[in-house]
Design an enzyme around this catalytic site. Structure first.
Site, PDB file in Angstrom:
ATOM      1  N   PRO A   1     -69.188-100.314 -20.627  1.00 63.46           N
ATOM      2  CA  PRO A   1     -68.911 -99.813 -21.798  1.00 63.46           C
ATOM      3  C   PRO A   1     -69.906-100.239 -22.922  1.00 63.46           C
ATOM      4  CG  PRO A   1     -67.088-100.580 -20.779  1.00 63.46           C
ATOM      5  CD  PRO A   1     -68.323-100.910 -19.745  1.00 63.46           C
ATOM      6  N   ARG A  11     -78.781 -81.248 -12.510  1.00 63.02           N
ATOM      7  CA  ARG A  11     -78.687 -80.107 -13.090  1.00 63.02           C
ATOM      8  C   ARG A  11     -80.067 -79.468 -13.484  1.00 63.02           C
ATOM      9  NH1 ARG A  11     -76.522 -79.065 -17.265  1.00 63.02           N
ATOM     10  NH2 ARG A  11     -75.820 -76.898 -16.911  1.00 63.02           N
TER      11      ARG A  11
HETATM   12  N1  4GY Z   1     -67.212 -96.295 -19.894  1.00 65.92           N
HETATM   13  N2  4GY Z   1     -69.361 -96.135 -19.211  1.00 65.92           N
HETATM   14  C1  4GY Z   1     -68.140 -97.568 -18.112  1.00 65.92           C
HETATM   15  C2  4GY Z   1     -67.043 -98.396 -17.730  1.00 65.92           C
HETATM   16  C3  4GY Z   1     -65.986 -99.948 -16.098  1.00 65.92           C
HETATM   17  C4  4GY Z   1     -68.015-102.969 -15.346  1.00 65.92           C
HETATM   18  C5  4GY Z   1     -66.248-103.230 -14.299  1.00 65.92           C
HETATM   19  C6  4GY Z   1     -68.161 -96.796 -18.970  1.00 65.92           C
HETATM   20  O1  4GY Z   1     -70.077 -96.617 -18.026  1.00 65.92           O
HETATM   21  N3  4GY Z   1     -69.159 -97.566 -17.586  1.00 65.92           N
HETATM   22  O2  4GY Z   1     -65.902 -98.222 -18.179  1.00 65.92           O
HETATM   23  N4  4GY Z   1     -67.245 -99.473 -16.469  1.00 65.92           N
HETATM   24  C7  4GY Z   1     -66.630-101.270 -15.293  1.00 65.92           C
HETATM   25  C8  4GY Z   1     -67.753-102.036 -16.276  1.00 65.92           C
HETATM   26  C9  4GY Z   1     -67.121-103.983 -14.951  1.00 65.92           C
HETATM   27  C10 4GY Z   1     -65.354-102.135 -15.102  1.00 65.92           C
END
Ligand code: 4GY
Length: 273
Positions: A88, A153
């Site tokens: 994130p 795509r």
């Molecule tokens: N939002 N965009 C995301 C995420 C969770 C690393 C385990 C997101 O890309 N990834 O929420 N990933 C993961 C992140 C540790 C949980």
């Protein structure tokens, strides 16, 4: 194009790539999907991939040794790949980034965590962090699949010529115009007359107007300053007659629709006392 996923849950990736358009792309050899599991790079009997965080706190952290061993293996297999960690905290994905990736000619290694965070030191082996949006998921697998899907795509042959990604409305920076198919009348709702007229100049103009209206109403942030000016501000002094007529009509339609909404609101207020 090759996509290699470093993941503790390869089945999740294989499952996602085994349907519909991605599956057809893989069988045509247009994309290649593979996985490397960090668990295969552990050396203890329990095949441990995580441990508690230094400094305390809830949750577990993915141990760096199996993660980095897996990433190293992945880089060996795809030396020209861009290594992307899904988290994130990364740059947020949007269509312009998808296009940049698609046209880069590179392969991709997606590093996915699951449940827990990465040990900070693995980022030494990562080119960039990428997020698919401002929310937290249980793992990076679904985000990585989304990125692969969006890139695929753009690979010639993955979509039909007509549905080509290069033709997407998002490329014009606008939202899609409304689409209809048979029947002409569905539960009292009719397909707009213009779409049945066979007049393609009229149809194209109607569609562009619909895209512009939808974007102005729902996603004004997608419009450039210039596009906003054309919809609401002053029309440029020098403008083709046909274009000027187009924007004048469009503005009149937008104003009429606004008026209609406003009077509907007044009526509702009156009804509610
Ligand atoms: N939002 N965009 C995301 C995420 C969770 C690393 C385990 C997101 O890309 N990834 O929420 N990933 C993961 C992140 C540790 C949980």
């Amino acid at each position: 194009m090759k996509f290699l996923f470093v993941t503790l849950f390869p089945e999740q990736i294989e499952q996602a790539a085994s349907h519909s358009i991605l599956q057809r792309a893989a069988s045509k050899g247009l994309i290649k999907v593979s996985c490397i599991n960090p668990r295969d790079f552990t050396h203890d009997v329990h095949r441990t991939v995580d441990d508690s965080p230094f400094g305390g706190g809830a949750g577990m952290v993915l141990k760096p040794e199996p993660m980095v061993a897996a990433i190293r293996k992945a880089k060996e297999q795809l030396p020209n790949a861009r290594v992307i960690a899904m988290c994130p905290g990364g740059r947020t994905l949007k269509q312009s980034i998808v296009e940049e990736y698609a046209h880069s000619g590179q392969d991709f290694i997606f590093v996915c965590g699951h449940y827990e965070g990465f040990d900070e030191r693995i980022f030494y082996w990562v080119d960039e962090k990428l997020s698919i949006g401002d929310y937290v998921l249980t793992g990076g697998e679904m985000p990585a699949i989304i990125v692969m899907d969006a890139i695929s795509r753009f690979i010639p042959g993955v979509l039909g010529k007509i549905e080509s990604a290069e033709e997407d409305s998002f490329r014009t920076g606008l939202l899609e115009y409304p689409q209809y198919t048979r029947p002409v009348n569905f539960e009292g709702m009719e397909v707009p007359e213009v779409l049945r007229s066979g007049n393609h100049a009229l149809i194209n103009s109607w569609r562009l107007k619909q895209s512009l209206k939808a974007t102005l109403a729902l996603r004004p942030d997608l419009l450039s300053a210039e596009q906003k000016e054309l919809l609401t501000g002053r029309l440029p002094y020098k403008m083709k007659k046909s274009e000027r007529r187009f924007y004048e009509e469009l503005r009149a339609e937008i104003a009429a629709e606004q008026e209609k909404r406003a009077s509907a609101e007044v009526k509702e207020d009156e009804a509610n006392g």
